[in-house]
Design a protein around this motif. Structure first.
Motif, PDB file in Angstrom:
ATOM      1  N   SER A 297      43.537  29.091  40.967  1.00 12.52           N
ATOM      2  CA  SER A 297      44.781  28.318  40.937  1.00 12.52           C
ATOM      3  C   SER A 297      44.589  27.007  40.179  1.00 12.52           C
ATOM      4  CB  SER A 297      45.287  28.048  42.356  1.00 12.52           C
ATOM      5  OG  SER A 297      44.353  27.308  43.109  1.00 12.52           O
ATOM      6  N   ARG A 298      43.473  26.354  40.379  1.00 10.38           N
ATOM      7  CA  ARG A 298      43.220  25.096  39.666  1.00 10.38           C
ATOM      8  C   ARG A 298      42.869  25.332  38.208  1.00 10.38           C
ATOM      9  NH1 ARG A 298      43.257  24.685  44.709  1.00 10.38           N
ATOM     10  NH2 ARG A 298      43.621  22.741  45.808  1.00 10.38           N
ATOM     11  N   LEU A 299      42.142  26.406  37.923  1.00  8.96           N
ATOM     12  CA  LEU A 299      41.853  26.759  36.530  1.00  8.96           C
ATOM     13  C   LEU A 299      43.152  27.006  35.769  1.00  8.96           C
ATOM     14  CD1 LEU A 299      40.060  27.573  34.147  1.00  8.96           C
ATOM     15  CD2 LEU A 299      39.926  29.870  35.152  1.00  8.96           C
ATOM     16  N   GLU A 300      44.059  27.750  36.377  1.00  4.43           N
ATOM     17  CA  GLU A 300      45.339  28.024  35.709  1.00  4.43           C
ATOM     18  C   GLU A 300      46.161  26.747  35.552  1.00  4.43           C
ATOM     19  OE1 GLU A 300      47.376  31.197  37.721  1.00  4.43           O
ATOM     20  OE2 GLU A 300      45.907  32.688  37.064  1.00  4.43           O
ATOM     21  N   TYR A 301      46.209  25.932  36.591  1.00  7.32           N
ATOM     22  CA  TYR A 301      47.023  24.711  36.552  1.00  7.32           C
ATOM     23  C   TYR A 301      46.480  23.710  35.516  1.00  7.32           C
ATOM     24  CZ  TYR A 301      49.611  20.640  38.243  1.00  7.32           C
ATOM     25  OH  TYR A 301      50.421  19.538  38.337  1.00  7.32           O
ATOM     26  N   PHE A 302      45.224  23.335  35.678  1.00  4.13           N
ATOM     27  CA  PHE A 302      44.647  22.348  34.765  1.00  4.13           C
ATOM     28  C   PHE A 302      44.365  22.955  33.392  1.00  4.13           C
ATOM     29  CE2 PHE A 302      43.531  20.547  38.960  1.00  4.13           C
ATOM     30  CZ  PHE A 302      44.265  19.375  38.847  1.00  4.13           C
ATOM     31  N   GLY A 303      43.993  24.236  33.368  1.00  4.55           N
ATOM     32  CA  GLY A 303      43.797  24.914  32.088  1.00  4.55           C
ATOM     33  C   GLY A 303      45.081  24.974  31.289  1.00  4.55           C
ATOM     34  N   GLY A 304      46.206  25.190  31.975  1.00  2.12           N
ATOM     35  CA  GLY A 304      47.499  25.170  31.296  1.00  2.12           C
ATOM     36  C   GLY A 304      47.783  23.827  30.668  1.00  2.12           C
TER      37      GLY A 304
ATOM     38  N   ILE B 125      48.138  23.037  26.581  1.00  6.23           N
ATOM     39  CA  ILE B 125      49.295  22.338  26.020  1.00  6.23           C
ATOM     40  C   ILE B 125      48.834  21.173  25.144  1.00  6.23           C
ATOM     41  CG2 ILE B 125      51.270  20.871  26.605  1.00  6.23           C
ATOM     42  CD1 ILE B 125      51.703  22.796  29.046  1.00  6.23           C
ATOM     43  N   ALA B 126      47.836  20.428  25.625  1.00  5.59           N
ATOM     44  CA  ALA B 126      47.321  19.290  24.866  1.00  5.59           C
ATOM     45  C   ALA B 126      46.414  19.722  23.718  1.00  5.59           C
ATOM     46  CB  ALA B 126      46.555  18.349  25.797  1.00  5.59           C
ATOM     47  N   GLY B 127      45.879  20.926  23.820  1.00  7.45           N
ATOM     48  CA  GLY B 127      44.941  21.385  22.795  1.00  7.45           C
ATOM     49  C   GLY B 127      43.575  20.744  22.950  1.00  7.45           C
ATOM     50  N   LEU B 128      43.140  20.597  24.183  1.00  6.80           N
ATOM     51  CA  LEU B 128      41.849  19.983  24.468  1.00  6.80           C
ATOM     52  C   LEU B 128      40.947  21.011  25.159  1.00  6.80           C
ATOM     53  CD1 LEU B 128      40.157  17.406  24.381  1.00  6.80           C
ATOM     54  CD2 LEU B 128      41.097  16.803  26.613  1.00  6.80           C
ATOM     55  N   GLY B 129      39.801  21.273  24.567  1.00 10.62           N
ATOM     56  CA  GLY B 129      38.896  22.288  25.106  1.00 10.62           C
ATOM     57  C   GLY B 129      39.493  23.682  24.996  1.00 10.62           C
ATOM     58  N   THR B 130      40.288  23.894  23.979  1.00 11.34           N
ATOM     59  CA  THR B 130      41.101  25.107  23.858  1.00 11.34           C
ATOM     60  C   THR B 130      40.284  26.389  23.950  1.00 11.34           C
ATOM     61  OG1 THR B 130      42.724  23.917  22.537  1.00 11.34           O
ATOM     62  CG2 THR B 130      42.755  26.333  22.391  1.00 11.34           C
ATOM     63  N   ARG B 131      39.227  26.475  23.166  1.00  9.31           N
ATOM     64  CA  ARG B 131      38.450  27.725  23.138  1.00  9.31           C
ATOM     65  C   ARG B 131      37.781  27.996  24.487  1.00  9.31           C
ATOM     66  NH1 ARG B 131      37.421  26.600  17.134  1.00  9.31           N
ATOM     67  NH2 ARG B 131      38.177  28.534  16.168  1.00  9.31           N
ATOM     68  N   ILE B 132      37.236  26.969  25.108  1.00  9.49           N
ATOM     69  CA  ILE B 132      36.570  27.137  26.409  1.00  9.49           C
ATOM     70  C   ILE B 132      37.596  27.511  27.474  1.00  9.49           C
ATOM     71  CG2 ILE B 132      35.307  25.914  28.229  1.00  9.49           C
ATOM     72  CD1 ILE B 132      34.060  24.223  25.915  1.00  9.49           C
ATOM     73  N   VAL B 133      38.705  26.792  27.508  1.00 12.92           N
ATOM     74  CA  VAL B 133      39.751  27.067  28.496  1.00 12.92           C
ATOM     75  C   VAL B 133      40.312  28.480  28.297  1.00 12.92           C
ATOM     76  CG1 VAL B 133      42.066  26.402  29.266  1.00 12.92           C
ATOM     77  CG2 VAL B 133      40.343  24.651  28.851  1.00 12.92           C
ATOM     78  N   ALA B 134      40.559  28.852  27.049  1.00  9.31           N
ATOM     79  CA  ALA B 134      41.083  30.194  26.767  1.00  9.31           C
ATOM     80  C   ALA B 134      40.090  31.268  27.207  1.00  9.31           C
ATOM     81  CB  ALA B 134      41.420  30.336  25.284  1.00  9.31           C
TER      82      ALA B 134
ATOM     83  N   LEU C 121      43.422  32.548  20.500  1.00 15.05           N
ATOM     84  CA  LEU C 121      43.068  31.125  20.565  1.00 15.05           C
ATOM     85  C   LEU C 121      41.557  30.915  20.554  1.00 15.05           C
ATOM     86  CD1 LEU C 121      45.670  29.758  23.138  1.00 15.05           C
ATOM     87  CD2 LEU C 121      45.550  29.241  20.684  1.00 15.05           C
ATOM     88  N   ILE C 122      40.813  31.808  21.187  1.00 11.23           N
ATOM     89  CA  ILE C 122      39.354  31.701  21.186  1.00 11.23           C
ATOM     90  C   ILE C 122      38.827  31.851  19.760  1.00 11.23           C
ATOM     91  CG2 ILE C 122      37.201  32.821  21.908  1.00 11.23           C
ATOM     92  CD1 ILE C 122      38.746  33.668  24.498  1.00 11.23           C
TER      93      ILE C 122
END
Length: 166
Positions: A71-78, A82-91, A137-138
């Motif tokens: 739940s936190r990965l999805e929330y903060f990852g989202g 959106i900001a495009g920060l840590g995109t590849r890792i988050v994706a 995105l990755i």
């Protein structure tokens, strides 16, 4: 003017226009996927007991811990998408949750779609579609309008010919 000249001119114009708009696909993909994960993560956090119960029904080990993590990965990852920060890792991290969803909650619909049983196709299975967007995105990155690109430019050494994240 010859037809060949007109064709070349139109081709150059088309390539120039598409090059100028190349920032849009990664931006729109990040915004769309970011919003989707932000909202699902928020829903899981707000209804945490239901999320734990659902994870328990699916047979996911340590359901409370996994529900808190996902739940936190999805929330903060989202938010990060959106900001495009840590995109590849988050994706990549969010892709792993889509893989788990395919192996648990959406297993039957995935198998039916994969083996073409029934009326649905693979594009009807949400984790498949989300997984493909995340894979894109990755591989291709966050695009020019992202904090990742801004950070890469800021951190680049003067005279370093390394290309910025695109």
């Amino acid at each position: 003017m010859s037809a060949l000249f007109q064709l070349r001119r139109a081709s150059r114009l088309g390539l120039a226009v598409t090059a100028a708009l190349a920032f849009l696909p990664p931006l729109l993909t990040r915004l769309l996927m970011g919003q989707a994960f932000l909202l699902t993560g928020r829903g899981k956090i707000e209804n945490f007991a239901n999320t734990v119960s659902f994870f328990t029904e699916l047979g996911i080990p340590m359901p409370e811990l996994n529900a808190a993590f996902v739940s936190r990965l999805e929330y903060f990852g989202g938010m990060l998408l959106i900001a495009g920060l840590g995109t590849r890792i988050v994706a990549a991290l969010l892709s792993s949750t889509m893989l788990v969803a395919l192996l648990t909650a959406d297993k039957a619909s995935f198998l039916d779609a994969f083996f073409m049983r029934g009326d649905s196709g693979l594009t009807d299975v949400v984790p498949v579609v989300y997984g493909l967007f995340l894979l894109w995105l990755i591989v291709y990155g966050p695009g020019k309008l992202s904090l990742d690109t801004l950070l890469a430019r800021f951190l680049r050494e003067p005279g370093d010919g390394a290309a910025a994240v695109s």
